[in-house]
Structure formats: C-alpha cells, structure tokens
Design an enzyme around this catalytic site. Structure first.
Site, PDB file in Angstrom:
ATOM      1  CG  ASP A  49      56.626  13.327  -6.306  1.00  0.00           C
ATOM      2  OD1 ASP A  49      56.988  14.263  -5.411  1.00  0.00           O
ATOM      3  OD2 ASP A  49      57.715  12.574  -6.654  1.00  0.00           O
ATOM      4  CD  GLU A 144      59.741  13.256 -14.347  1.00  0.00           C
ATOM      5  OE1 GLU A 144      60.704  12.913 -14.983  1.00  0.00           O
ATOM      6  OE2 GLU A 144      58.976  12.556 -13.852  1.00  0.00           O
ATOM      7  CD  GLU A 153      61.450   5.146 -15.980  1.00  0.00           C
ATOM      8  OE1 GLU A 153      61.090   5.996 -16.941  1.00  0.00           O
ATOM      9  OE2 GLU A 153      60.886   4.470 -14.955  1.00  0.00           O
ATOM     10  CG  HIS A 302      57.781   9.669  -8.394  1.00  0.00           C
ATOM     11  ND1 HIS A 302      58.210  10.784  -8.715  1.00  0.00           N
ATOM     12  CD2 HIS A 302      58.054   8.929  -9.532  1.00  0.00           C
ATOM     13  CE1 HIS A 302      58.633  11.023  -9.912  1.00  0.00           C
ATOM     14  NE2 HIS A 302      58.442   9.863 -10.583  1.00  0.00           N
TER      15      HIS A 302
END
Length: 413
Positions: A49, A144, A153, A302
């Site tokens: 990406d 990240e 998440e 992504h």
C-alpha cells in the site's frame, strides 16, 4: 509471567485487571489476530500500500530532527519497516516490539540491512514488555495502529499504553492525531443489491416448505453488515463531519466508548441510504506535517472506506439539517458494537441502526480521486496494468473473444 508460547505469538495469560489493550480481548480472538499478522502475505498487503508506506516514510525521514540520535519505540512493529525508517532517519536506538511470529522476519530484515546494532526486535505484546531503563525516556514512538474507521482492531489502546509508560515529556508520536470522518450518501444501487441478497428467503415453496418467516431477520442481518470498499464521493449529500482524537492527550476510555455527535447540512436532493466513514491521520513533526487520508476523494488504500446502510433510509432536500450520532462501544472481539441515529427534528423523522463491525462485507469498486478509477495500490508498483475492474464490460469481453476466434481461423487458413 505465565506465558503461553503459541506458534504465532507470545501472550501473557496472567489474569490482570487491565483498563485497555490486548488483555481486555478474548484470548481466542487475540490468537487469530496475531496469526493473521504473522503471515508474510498479509504484511505484503500493507507494505505494498504505497499511500500508507510512503506517507509513513515521509513522516519519519522528513523529520530527522525528531529521530537523529534519539531513542525510538516501534509499537506493533510487524515486518519492522517503521523501525528501518527510523534508523534511516538517524535514530540511536530503536525498540521494535512485535508479539506475533512476524518478529522473526523483522529480525532477518534488520540483520540483512546491518542495522542490528541500532534496532532491537523484541517478540512480546507491548503490554507485557518491561524495560525500566527506557521508561519515560523514549524520544519518539512510531506505530501503525490504525484500523478501518480508525478504531477497529483496538490497536490504538496499545499505542496509548506505550505512550503512558515510555514516552518522555515532550516526546513525539507518529501519528500525532487523527480524525474519524462521516458523510451521508445516496446509493440506490448498493442498497438494493444488499437487500436482494436476501431474496432467497422469499420462497414459499422451498422443497415444499414456506421459509418467508425468516425474510425480515435475514434482511436485518444483512443491513447490520458494514460494507468495506472504495466508493464515489459524488454520492455524498453534504460535507463530512469530523471527530478528533489527539494521541498525546486521549485516555484509554476515550478509545473504548466513542459518542460522536454531528450535523449534516444537506446540499442535494436525495435519499440518505447510509453513512460513509473513513479517517485522516496527521503526523506533526518538528520539520514537516504529513497527512495520510483514507477519504474516498483520495488515492485508495488497503483500509478502503466503511459504509453503514440505514435500516430505514431518509429522503432529504437541500437546506435541511440532519442531526446524528455515531456510537462505538468496544467489545472483547477486538472490535466495536456500532449504532447510528439520524434525525430531522422539525419533521419528526428518525432512523436508528446497529452494526456488527466484526462481520463486514468486502466489496471492490476501485474508486479514488473524485470518482476516477484506479488499480489496487500494489498494482502500479509491480507494473501491472492500471485499468480498473470496470474497464471491461461483458460486451467488450465478448468482442475481444470474437476477435481472438477470427485470428485463429485466419491462422488455420
């Protein structure tokens, strides 16, 4: 610690009263999470990406004053790419913390690039990592931790735990802040497409049995599924609303129970079929300011965007004001229970919908930059053709097939 050493990760099984982070999710969910990220194919998807990786590269290497001769921590290091960027920017010492077995691959990359004296890869959950010598002494934290619609998440919690334990006063965080963005959209095609996926339950004679009693439930389940895709921003019926998260000051609780109140000032005639959601991440360095956008008006990533379809769409006109709220409540599946309410108070119109972020539907449309078509982020990197999937209609494919047949006939003659 009672540490479970799994094939794909190392996880502290000691029961603790955690306020956030990986230990507040179900161990089975965490196991699947780390198993996913331990695979090189999934790391490749993120590395390729070019929007994501390129912006992180620029944020770090274009702010060398924040890294040169500094102690850096890379939280959830994965393949170690951010650690490598930090070393490139002149870091004195980098601690790359990664729980999954991809840490072994990161060690290989560090050694191959002769940076093992600068980068120390530690295979551990950040929550279980203890290094007293650097507590409140790290100059910069890179990570990240961004999921779909920013929060998914729940990796941001781990990022904040690292901040509270290791970042020195005045230290830098990359990313520094982010905005969750939402906008109402009109898309009759997608809405009808989703509804039609439950048409099976209209059967009154399925092997002699009437199954229509389950039609309503099937439709409700389908509409509870967020759609992850890129889409045309021209479908927006107003400007987006933004919810700011400052990573320097936010608490764990701020990342677990989000209540986002917003107002849309409608600019077009249409029907609000749902809300589109995305995030923009800001890297505020001492020398350069970098913005990573996952907006439908920006180059695709992504992360794509997430779309929430309303159980009851709302018709709107220009000049109307739509008041809304998006609630995200963290659960033990490393995701959130979501609820959206939209109202037009003067007309006494209200639409409320709930969503299961653990069960999204992925859809690929290849929209970017104002509705233009693009290949997937990795395609141009490898020199693949940059046409979109919509470039070949059935008619074009049919004509191409007929041309090939004619060529074969000529060769035979």
């Amino acid at each position: 610690y009672q540490r479970r050493v799994h094939g794909d990760y190392q996880f502290n099984m000691e029961k603790k009263d955690e306020k956030g982070g990986i230990h507040t999710s179900n161990p089975g969910t965490v196991e699947q999470y780390f198993k996913y990220y331990s695979k090189l194919a999934n790391q490749q998807n993120m590395l390729q990406d070019t929007v994501r990786t390129g912006h992180y590269h620029d944020a770090i290497t274009k702010n060398p004053i924040d890294f040169k001769d500094k102690i850096v921590m890379d939280v959830g290091a994965g393949s170690g790419i951010l650690s490598l960027f930090s070393a490139k920017a002149g870091a004195k010492q980098v601690y790359a913390i990664e729980a999954s077995n991809i840490a072994l691959a990161a060690k290989q990359l560090v050694a191959m690039n002769m940076l093992d004296k600068v980068i120390t890869v530690v295979q551990s959950c950040l929550e279980d990592f203890h290094e007293p010598s650097i507590e409140k002494n790290v100059d910069a934290i890179v990570s990240e931790p961004l999921g779909t619609i920013l929060f998914n998440e729940r990796m941001l919690e781990t990022y904040i735990i690292a901040r509270d334990k290791y970042l020195k006063p005045g230290g830098k965080m990359f990313p520094s802040e982010a905005y969750l963005c939402v906008a109402p959209f009109y898309d009759e095609k997608v809405y009808n497409e989703q509804i039609n996926k439950t048409i099976f339950w209209n059967s009154q004679n399925f092997y002699g049995f009437d199954i229509t009693t389950l039609k309503r439930q099937a439709t409700e389940e389908k509409l509870r599924q967020p759609i992850i895709e890129t889409y045309d921003p021209k479908t927006h019926l107003s400007l987006e609303a933004k919810y700011k998260v400052d990573f320097y000051t936010c608490s764990l609780a701020d990342l677990q129970n989000i209540s986002f109140d917003f107002v849309f000032h409608i600019t077009k005639v249409g029907i609000i079929h749902g809300l589109g959601a995305w995030f923009d991440a800001y890297f505020i360095g001492s020398q350069h300011f970098i913005v990573l956008s996952t907006s439908p008006s920006a180059a695709p990533t992504h992360w794509y965007q997430m779309r929430f379809l309303l159980a009851t769409p709302i018709a709107v006109n220009p000049g109307q004001k739509v008041i809304g709220n998006l609630t995200l409540k963290a659960n033990k599946e490393q995701t959130f229970d979501a609820k959206i309410t939209l109202k037009i108070p003067e007309l006494k119109i209200e639409s409320t919908s709930e969503y299961d972020l653990k069960d999204p539907e992925y859809r690929w449309n290849s929209y970017g930059y104002g509705g233009q078509s693009y290949s997937q982020p990795s395609s141009n990197y490898y020199g693949y053709s940059s046409y979109s999937q919509s470039s070949f209609t059935p008619l074009k494919l049919k004509l191409m097939s007929e041309k090939k047949k004619k060529k074969k006939k000529k060769k035979k003659l």
